[in-house]
Design an enzyme around this catalytic site. Structure first.
Site, mmCIF file in Angstrom:
data_model
loop_
_atom_site.group_PDB
_atom_site.id
_atom_site.type_symbol
_atom_site.label_atom_id
_atom_site.label_comp_id
_atom_site.label_asym_id
_atom_site.label_seq_id
_atom_site.Cartn_x
_atom_site.Cartn_y
_atom_site.Cartn_z
ATOM 1 N N SER A 203 33.111 4.160 -23.380
ATOM 2 C CA SER A 203 32.584 4.458 -22.050
ATOM 3 C C SER A 203 31.873 5.803 -22.100
ATOM 4 C CB SER A 203 33.736 4.525 -21.033
ATOM 5 O OG SER A 203 33.304 5.047 -19.796
ATOM 6 N N TYR B 128 42.024 6.961 -17.415
ATOM 7 C CA TYR B 128 41.015 6.160 -18.108
ATOM 8 C C TYR B 128 40.262 7.014 -19.125
ATOM 9 C CZ TYR B 128 37.149 2.813 -18.662
ATOM 10 O OH TYR B 128 36.216 1.928 -19.165
#
Length: 272
Positions: free
Chosen positions: A130, A143
């Site tokens: 990501s 996350y």
């Protein structure tokens, strides 16, 4: 080049688009989902599809047995993950453990169980990271932590696999149209007691509005097909790049980490 590829997290978003794209390109796709309805839907599309719960080692054991009993596997795309929004100070040890079990430990477990097969036959391991594996932003600590950890583990695995038949690639999306925000709500409601937080008003002013009442498409957001393009390249290129950026924020973050001071990068992150 075509072959047989295992893609995790194919219920929606990036995983679903990648599974359909690889199938359209002539690949035999082995998809995984958590819900029976999604498994049935993938099978109706002509894919081999199995249940996978990354936090459950027995589920991983069953999947590996099912996949390898079907013949040679040429690629693994580790896509499945979930988000847990909230301030770092409000995240419990159990909450952090839960997200790491799925996003990192389970992914690592699945990967290492398949490496012996790839060592013998050759194969590609593609890890979907990501933009938050490059820079952290407020309210996304758990996350971010899993993706930073995945980045490091993938880098070392790539170095260690040099000289073998196994090639390792990282793909770093940014804002992609998906259900990750909606899917994060149950985890937020389970783990974050925001009402008793010292930041309760900040939750009301920022995170709750974004989580429950999004104003629309994120700036620079791209469709999942943009990630599928990179996945296809990672699986088919004669010499795949070590990593592929997808969106404008990812490119800017990659450059920013190299050029900006920590203070400058913090200033940008606080305003993202």
């Amino acid at each position: 080049m075509t072959g047989r590829v295992l893609i995790t997290g194919c219920s929606s978003g990036i995983g679903l688009d990648a599974a359909r794209r690889m199938q359209a390109e002539g690949w035999q796709v082995v998809a995984t989902c958590r819900r029976e309805a999604d498994i049935a839907a993938r099978r109706a599309e002509g894919m081999e599809c199995h249940h996978l719960e990354l936090a459950d080692p027995e589920s991983i054991t069953r999947l590996v047995r099912q996949v390898l009993s079907g013949g040679r596997l040429d690629g693994l795309v580790n896509n499945a993950a979930f988000a847990l929004p909230g301030a770092v100070e409000d995240i419990s040890r159990d909450a952090l453990r839960a997200i790491f079990e799925a996003n990192l430990f389970g992914t690592h477990d699945l990967t290492t169980r398949l490496i012996p097969h790839f060592r013998e036959h050759g194969g590609r391991i593609v890890n979907i990271s990501s933009v938050l594996g490059l820079v952290g932003i407020p309210w996304r600590g758990p996350y971010v932590a899993t993706k930073f950890a995945m980045e490091g583990l993938t880098d070392v695995l790539r170095l260690e696999m040099h000289g073998t038949k196994v090639q390792v690639v990282t793909i770093e999306p940014g804002p992609i149209a998906s259900r990750i925000r909606v899917n994060a709500i149950p985890h937020f409601e389970r783990w974050v007691n925001w009402q008793d937080s010292a930041r309760a008003q900040q939750y009301r002013d920022t995170l709750l509005k974004r989580l429950y009442h999004p104003s629309g498409k994120d700036r620079f957001e791209l469709p999942p097909s943009a990630v599928s393009d990179r996945i296809l390249r990672a699986l088919t290129a004669t010499r795949p790049a070590p990593r592929y950026y997808v969106t404008t924020p990812t490119w800017l973050s990659g450059v920013g980490r190299r050029l900006l001071s920590t203070r400058a990068l913090d200033w940008v992150a606080r305003r993202s």
